[in-house]
Design an enzyme around this catalytic site. Structure first.
Site, PDB file in Angstrom:
ATOM      1  N   GLY A 174     -34.246   7.434 -23.796  1.00 42.30           N
ATOM      2  CA  GLY A 174     -32.599   7.605 -24.211  1.00 42.30           C
ATOM      3  C   GLY A 174     -32.187   6.232 -24.532  1.00 42.30           C
ATOM      4  CG  MET A 175     -27.903   5.774 -25.240  1.00 39.47           C
ATOM      5  SD  MET A 175     -28.620   5.720 -27.081  1.00 39.47           S
ATOM      6  CE  MET A 175     -27.657   4.177 -27.327  1.00 39.47           C
ATOM      7  NE  ARG A 187     -21.820  -2.110 -14.087  1.00 40.50           N
ATOM      8  CZ  ARG A 187     -22.310  -0.876 -14.006  1.00 40.50           C
ATOM      9  NH1 ARG A 187     -22.250  -0.330 -12.711  1.00 40.50           N
ATOM     10  NH2 ARG A 187     -22.696  -0.225 -14.966  1.00 40.50           N
ATOM     11  NE  ARG A 232     -23.766   5.097 -10.217  1.00 43.15           N
ATOM     12  CZ  ARG A 232     -22.897   4.447 -10.031  1.00 43.15           C
ATOM     13  NH1 ARG A 232     -22.095   4.718  -8.990  1.00 43.15           N
ATOM     14  NH2 ARG A 232     -22.563   3.346 -10.810  1.00 43.15           N
ATOM     15  CG  HIS A 250     -26.478   2.408  -8.201  1.00 43.17           C
ATOM     16  ND1 HIS A 250     -25.518   1.296  -8.371  1.00 43.17           N
ATOM     17  CD2 HIS A 250     -26.544   3.018  -9.158  1.00 43.17           C
ATOM     18  CE1 HIS A 250     -25.339   1.233  -9.892  1.00 43.17           C
ATOM     19  NE2 HIS A 250     -25.787   2.401 -10.078  1.00 43.17           N
TER      20      HIS A 250
END
EC number: 1.1.1.37
Length: 321
Positions: A12-13, A152, A89, A176
Site C-alpha cells: 500500500g502507501m 513527531r 488503532r 503506540h
C-alpha cells in the site's frame, strides 16, 4: 558479494514508500509482496524506472506469492487495514490479527532468519502476535512505533523553539496509541533538557503539555486530514532507519516495540522502550529510571497493551502459549 534482500509485505502507501526509500539508500534488492496481484508488480516497476534518474542500483520485483520473499534479510510488515477518520488503532484488531497469522506463516516458511519490523496497527499487539505466529526469535521481531512517535515529538519541539530538528533528541515510551509516554525529562535541545528550557523561559509547562498531547494525537491528526487513509511517509522513513541499523550493524539507540522479559517489570509483552539495534537485531534493552509520574503513565500504557493482547487471545486462543 550478493546484495541484501528486503521483503516488504504489504504494498500500500507505506509499502511503496518503503520500497522507494530502500532503493534510494541502496539497502539491497527489494521484493514488494501483496495479495492484491498487480499492485506490487506495478509499484516495483514504477520505482525501478526511477532508478536511472535518481542514480541507485537495486532490483525491484513484485509478487503475490510468499515464495518470493525466500531468504530475505529484512521483512517489513505493513499488511492490513489502515485507519479511517473516527477509528482508533484498536478498532483494527480483529481484521489485522488474521492478516498477521498469514504473514507469520509466510515468514516462518520462507524467511526464518530475517529481521522483522512490524508496522501494522494496533502495533504493540500485532507485533506480539506476529512473533508468536512466526516463531522467530524475539530479538529478531520488533515493532516500529517509538522512532515515529519520537520523530513527531522532535518536529513539534523544533517548530516551537525555531531550531533545527537535528538538534532535538526525544524519547517516547509505552504503547503506540493514546497512552504513549513522551518523556520531556529525557528530551533535549542540543543537550539541554526540556525541563531546563522551561526554567529558562523558552516554553511554559502548559505549552509543553500541549506539544506532548499533539504527539500522542499525531497519527489521528493526519488521518483526520487525509480522510481516506493514514500516515505513510514518516512511518516508512522510521522503519527504514531501523532496517538500516540492522543491515549495517550501526548499533543505533532507537525506541521501538521490543519484547520484554522482565525489564521495566513487564513480561512477555511488546512495549516501546529504548533499544540498541545492530546485526544481532535487538541487542540490548535500555532500562532508564522513571520517576513516579512517568512510571504511572508507563504502567497505564502497558495495561492498555495487555488488554489488546488479551483480546487477541480471545480471537486466536493459540496465542496463549
Amino acid at each position: 558479494m550478493a546484495r541484501n534482500k528486503i521483503a516488504l509485505i504489504g504494498s500500500g502507501m507505506i509499502g511503496g514508500t518503503l520500497a522507494h526509500l530502500a532503493g534510494l539508500k541502496e539497502l539491497g534488492d527489494i521484493v514488494l509482496f501483496d495479495i492484491a496481484d498487480g499492485i506490487p508488480q506495478g509499484k516495483g516497476l514504477d520505482i525501478a524506472q526511477s532508478s536511472p534518474v535518481e542514480g541507485f542500483d537495486a532490483t525491484l520485483t513484485g509478487a503475490s506469492d510468499y515464495a518470493a520473499i525466500e531468504g530475505a534479510d529484512v521483512c517489513i510488515v505493513t499488511a492490513g487495514v489502515p485507519r479511517k477518520p473516527g477509528m482508533s488503532r484498536d478498532d483494527l484488531l480483529g481484521i489485522n490479527l488474521k492478516v498477521m497469522e498469514q504473514v507469520g506463516a509466510g515468514i516462518k516458511k520462507y524467511a526464518p532468519n530475517a529481521f522483522v519490523i512490524c508496522i501494522t496497527n494496533p502495533l504493540d499487539a500485532m507485533v506480539w502476535a506476529l512473533q508468536k505466529f512466526s516463531g522467530l526469535p524475539k530479538n529478531k521481531v520488533v515493532g516500529m512505533a517509538g522512532v515515529l512517535d519520537s520523530s513527531r515529538f522532535r518536529l513539534f519541539l523544533a517548530q516551537e523553539f525555531n531550531v533545527s530538528v537535528q538538534d532535538i533528541t526525544a524519547f517516547v515510551l509505552g504503547g503506540h496509541g493514546d497512552t504513549m509516554v513522551p518523556l520531556a525529562r529525557y528530551s533535549t535541545v542540543a543537550g539541554i533538557p526540556l525541563t531546563d528550557l522551561v526554567q529558562m523561559g523558552w516554553v511554559t509547562k502548559e505549552r509543553l503539555e500541549e506539544i506532548i498531547q499533539r504527539t500522542r494525537d499525531g497519527g489521528a491528526e493526519i488521518v483526520g486530514l487525509l480522510k481516506t487513509g493514514s500516515a505513510y511517509y514518516a512511518p516508512a522513513a522510521s522503519a527504514i532507519e531501523m532496517a538500516e541499523a540492522y543491515l549495517k550493524d550501526k548499533k543505533r539507540v532507537l525506541p521501538c516495540a521490543a519484547h520484554l522479559s522482565g525489564q521495566y517489570g513487564v513480561k512477555d509483552m511488546y512495549v516501546g522502550v529504548p533499544t540498541v539495534i545492530g546485526a544481532g537485531g535487538v541487542e540490548r534493552i535500555i532500562e532508564i529510571d522513571l520517576n513516579k509520574g512517568e512510571k504511572e503513565a508507563f504502567d497505564k500504557s502497558v495495561g492498555a497493551v495487555a488488554g489488546l493482547c488479551e483480546a487477541c487471545i480471545g480471537i486466536a486462543p493459540s496465542l496463549k502459549q
